[in-house]
Enzyme design. Structure first.
Site, short mmCIF file in Angstrom:
data_model
loop_
_atom_site.label_atom_id
_atom_site.label_comp_id
_atom_site.label_asym_id
_atom_site.label_seq_id
_atom_site.Cartn_x
_atom_site.Cartn_y
_atom_site.Cartn_z
N GLU A 619 0.87 -1.15 0.18
CA GLU A 619 0.20 0.02 0.11
C GLU A 619 0.94 1.14 0.00
O GLU A 619 0.45 2.46 -0.16
CB GLU A 619 -0.95 -0.23 1.13
CG GLU A 619 -0.38 0.34 2.49
CD GLU A 619 -1.19 -0.20 3.71
OE1 GLU A 619 -2.13 -1.15 3.77
OE2 GLU A 619 -1.34 0.82 4.54
N HIS A 708 -9.89 -15.14 8.78
CA HIS A 708 -11.07 -14.10 8.84
C HIS A 708 -12.34 -14.73 9.08
O HIS A 708 -13.31 -14.22 9.60
CB HIS A 708 -10.94 -12.92 7.49
CG HIS A 708 -9.82 -12.43 7.35
ND1 HIS A 708 -8.56 -12.87 6.45
CD2 HIS A 708 -9.56 -11.08 7.91
CE1 HIS A 708 -7.77 -12.09 6.68
NE2 HIS A 708 -8.17 -11.05 7.62
#
Ligand code: GLN
Ligand code: ZN
Length: 768
Positions: A619, A708
């Site tokens: 990122e 997750h």
């Protein structure tokens, strides 16, 4: 005087009031009316703050219940079919929430829309879903209602909407996979009439200016997209309002000629990120066109150098007169709300900072100073404010808290440190001799469940109600439990479990010199979720070892290797507000030097495996391709600096929890970690293609299950996944591990999943 305006204000509230209101509504604890009321109060307060600091035009449309892109998709009626939106009916608030989260107090569950990072920020937007032949209509009236709200409060409203090209560019859809951009651009024919209708309605409400955001103008754009701008804006310019075309997050560069040709009434540019474009942009203005100069940095928290801006802008103030507007560089969504809510920061440090409210005050001071010219320095109220500003900048520049000679000389010496270790084959042999791991070794990514008890421990210790000794004893017990757990489950490389860490950046920041922490410096990340980035203000030093005590204790309890756990330099940088008085690359190398010291201390304490997490490496990539090589160069160099000097038989791991590597695989390989663990379970091994093409030379741990999800993975599935990976990766050895840390899971889930994972590794070893 130059017109002051703002592109957007943080919507969350100084005490995160919006978060509270949303979560209470979602939980069924309050009504939609109460939520609407909370929103109205926040908007009214924020407009009042902006007007009080001199903004003549207040933004409307920057408020969003979850995300402004999502609000806009709903306004355009772009609601995916699965949400059961009735044709012609308005899109309900609960539908907006179902699009964001998959469920809402009203309406059935449905798969939420995808969420992804907004340009190079830490804010996430909901990705518009596009399909061929899509129809658009004005399907939600919130923007118009909010314009009315602002006007009723006496403000001049400047509606803010995402531009059609940015909205399409950021959208996705089955039909557009591979088919490319022509399909997306074809939707303009249906989309533009709705934009025209929106503009006409806003004009009807009395708005004189509408800000249309096209941040994609800071990106490398294909020719078809650049060409589309002319047609789109020629058409929209026919609307009965003045259009301010806003660009931000970078320079226009090769898109400047595109922008120059557009018949818009005003142009906003980001001069905090790209001050060098001022002359070219101003020089190319059309007759009568307004230039909105984005001078106050909307992406960082430092006070601005107003004297420098006065000098730079004075010639343009003279020639442009009223056509020069002043604004922050981008929406203030990306900075905290109000510095005056901080009472734990010391006065000196505080004097160097500026949050959203303060930034607007800086802007208005700049406007006054520009108007007064040289006289500004003798006019009461202005002269003293400028003096305060100057003093803050000077004390910051000279501060001994920021400039540590020892760090700077260490950094100079580090320039001469060899980067890089002996060849992997040599290291790998030494590590195997020391660690004696089986084929398909098993490990985890670092954290174990963060139970309410652990959180309470840390909270009580911080509050002072739990003493140091009692806290240490309690954390040691957590470590001992987690080591016993891992031995029982049968893992090969153990971890201490990270019970002492609230957050992977904050933990290290608090132990390093050069970081400060705010109490209320929240910034929206997505929906009701906020982050509180540390402020990296000075040279980085490591006064004390940060992880050695916990890790060595864990190692003392077991014969199996325990993996030390560090957050990498790029991630520490990327998730903080970083000083702007030296290049980010220099700051990153300082962080690396501190981590290098920690790695060497871990090694000296007998730790044979050290993981340096870099989940934020990707990122950090600049928006423009031309700048990638420069960034990757120093990012990789910093990672290697962390590991320079460790012994051959110390095994270095790194971890990245995402799955797009294809375009940066060479840099990831250049980091030369002995083992890289990555997310693959959700992307079904697709990403391994990158490693295959490059023949990634070292060991890889493709995450075999998705942490997750609370679902317990099946052995066969994990075996199949690793076998597929093995077929594609003839080179390095494969590890078996989850795809990220387990801190968000509960113990029973973690145990069930890890038992299956270890069973899968056994099947793989037997080759059955
Ligand atoms: N070591 C960290 C953990 O397990 C890594 C977190 C991350 O990848 N973001 O929690
Ligand atoms: Zn991760």
């Amino acid at each position: 005087m130059a017109t002051l305006h703002n592109l957007g204000f943080p919507r969350i509230g100084v005490r995160r009031e919006l978060k509270r209101a949303l979560e209470s509504y979602w939980a069924g604890l309050s009504t939609q009316e109460a939520l609407e009321q909370a929103g109205r109060e926040l908007r009214a307060r924020h407009w009042a703050v902006q007007a009080a600091s001199g903004a003549e035009l207040v933004p409307v449309g920057d408020f969003a219940w979850y995300d402004h892109m999502l609000e806009w998709s709903a306004t355009l009626g772009a609601v995916p079919v699965r949400f059961g939106q009735a044709a012609g009916a308005p899109v309900a608030l609960d539908t907006v929430f179902r699009m964001a989260r998959g469920s809402a107090p009203g309406g059935g569950p449905a798969a939420a829309c995808e969420m992804t990072k907004w340009f190079d920020t830490n804010y996430h937007y909901l990705v518009p879903e596009l399909h061929p032949g899509q129809q658009f209509r004005i399907a939600r009236d919130t923007l118009f209602e909010q314009v009315g709200e602002a006007q009723a409060l006496g403000h001049a409203a400047k509606p803010v909407i995402p531009g059609p090209l940015t909205w399409l560019w950021l959208g996705k859809g089955e039909a557009y996979r591979g088919a490319g951009d022509a399909g997306k651009l074809a939707l303009l024919a249906a989309l533009l009439p709705v934009y025209e209708e929106v503009l006409a309605r806003l004009a009807g409400l009395g708005a004189r200016w509408v800000q249309i955001d096209e941040p994609i103008l800071a990106l490398d754009l294909p020719a078809a997209w650049r060409e589309a701008f002319a047609a789109v804006y020629e058409r929209l310019a026919g609307a009965p309002v003045s259009i301010l075309l806003a660009t931000y997050f970078g320079a226009l560069d090769d898109n400047l000629p595109v922008v120059r040709a557009l018949p818009v009434a005003g142009l906003h540019v980001d001069l905090a990120r790209a001050p060098e474009q001022l002359a070219a942009v101003a020089g190319g203005l059309r007759p009568g066109q307004v230039l909105s100069a984005g001078v106050i940095d909307g992406r960082n928290v430092w006070r601005a150098d107003l004297d420098a801006w006065r000098a730079r802008l004075a010639p343009y103030a003279a020639t442009l007169g009223e056509r020069l507007w002043l604004a922050p560089s981008c929406s203030l969504l990306h900075v905290p709300v109000d510095l005056s809510a901080e009472d734990q920061l010391d006065d000196e440090l505080k004097s160097w900072l500026s949050f959203a409210r303060q930034k607007l005050d800086e802007l208005s001071l700049l406007a006054r100073a520009l108007e007064l010219g040289e006289a500004a320095d003798s006019v009461a109220g202005v002269a003293d404010a400028l003096a305060v500003q100057r003093r803050a900048l000077r004390t910051r520049a000279e501060s001994r808290r920021i400039h540590l000679p020892a760090v700077q000389s260490a950094l100079r010496e580090a320039g001469g440190l060899a980067r890089g270790r002996p060849p992997f084959a040599q290291r790998s042999a030494a590590q195997q001799a020391r660690l004696r791991l089986p084929a398909f070794p098993t490990t985890t990514i670092g954290s174990f469940p963060q139970t309410p008890e652990i959180r309470a421990l840390r909270r009580d210790w911080r509050a002072g109600s739990l003493g140091d000794a009692a806290y240490e004893k309690a954390i040691r017990k957590e470590i001992a439990d987690s080591i016993a757990f891992q031995e029982r489950v049968g893992l090969d490389v153990l971890v201490h479990g990270e019970a002492e860490r609230n957050d992977m950046v904050e933990y290290f920041g608090e132990l390093l010199a050069g970081f400060a922490f705010t109490q209320n410096g929240w910034v929206q990340s997505y929906g009701s979720r906020c982050v509180k980035p540390p402020v990296l203000f000075g040279d980085i030093a490591r006064p004390v070892p940060m992880t050695v005590g916990w890790t060595a204790y864990a190692q003392s309890l077991t014969d199996r290797p325990v993996k030390g756990m560090l957050t990498g330099p790029v991630t520490l940088l990327q998730w903080s507000f970083v000083r702007d008085d030296q290049p980010r690359s220099t700051t990153c190398r300082q962080l690396a030097l501190a981590l290098r010291g920690e790695a060497l201390d871990l090694e000296a304490a007998g730790i044979g495996v050290i993981q340096i997490d870099e989940p934020a490496l990707r990122e950090g990539l600049p928006l423009r391709r031309a700048q990638w090589a420069g960034y990757l160069g120093w990012a990789v160099d910093s990672f290697r600096l962390c590991t320079t000097g460790v012994r051959d038989d110390t095994q270095i791991h790194t971890h990245m929890c995402y799955s797009e590597f294809n375009d940066i695989i060479e840099s990831i390989a250049a980091m030369d970690a002995d083992v890289i663990t990555i997310e693959t379970s959700r992307s079904n091994m697709e990403l391994l293609g990158a490693f295959e093409d490059f023949r990634y030379p070292n060991d890889i741990g493709p995450g075999v299950y998705d942490i997750h999800s609370p679902n317990v993975p099946e052995v066969e599935g994990m075996v199949g996944l690793v076998r597929r990976a093995a077929a594609r990766l003839p080179g390095g050895r494969l590890w078996v591990n989850p795809d990220c840390g387990l801190k968000t899971r509960a113990w029973p889930e973690a145990e069930a999943a890890l038992l299956k994972m270890v069973a899968a590794a056994r099947v793989l070893r037997q080759g059955r």
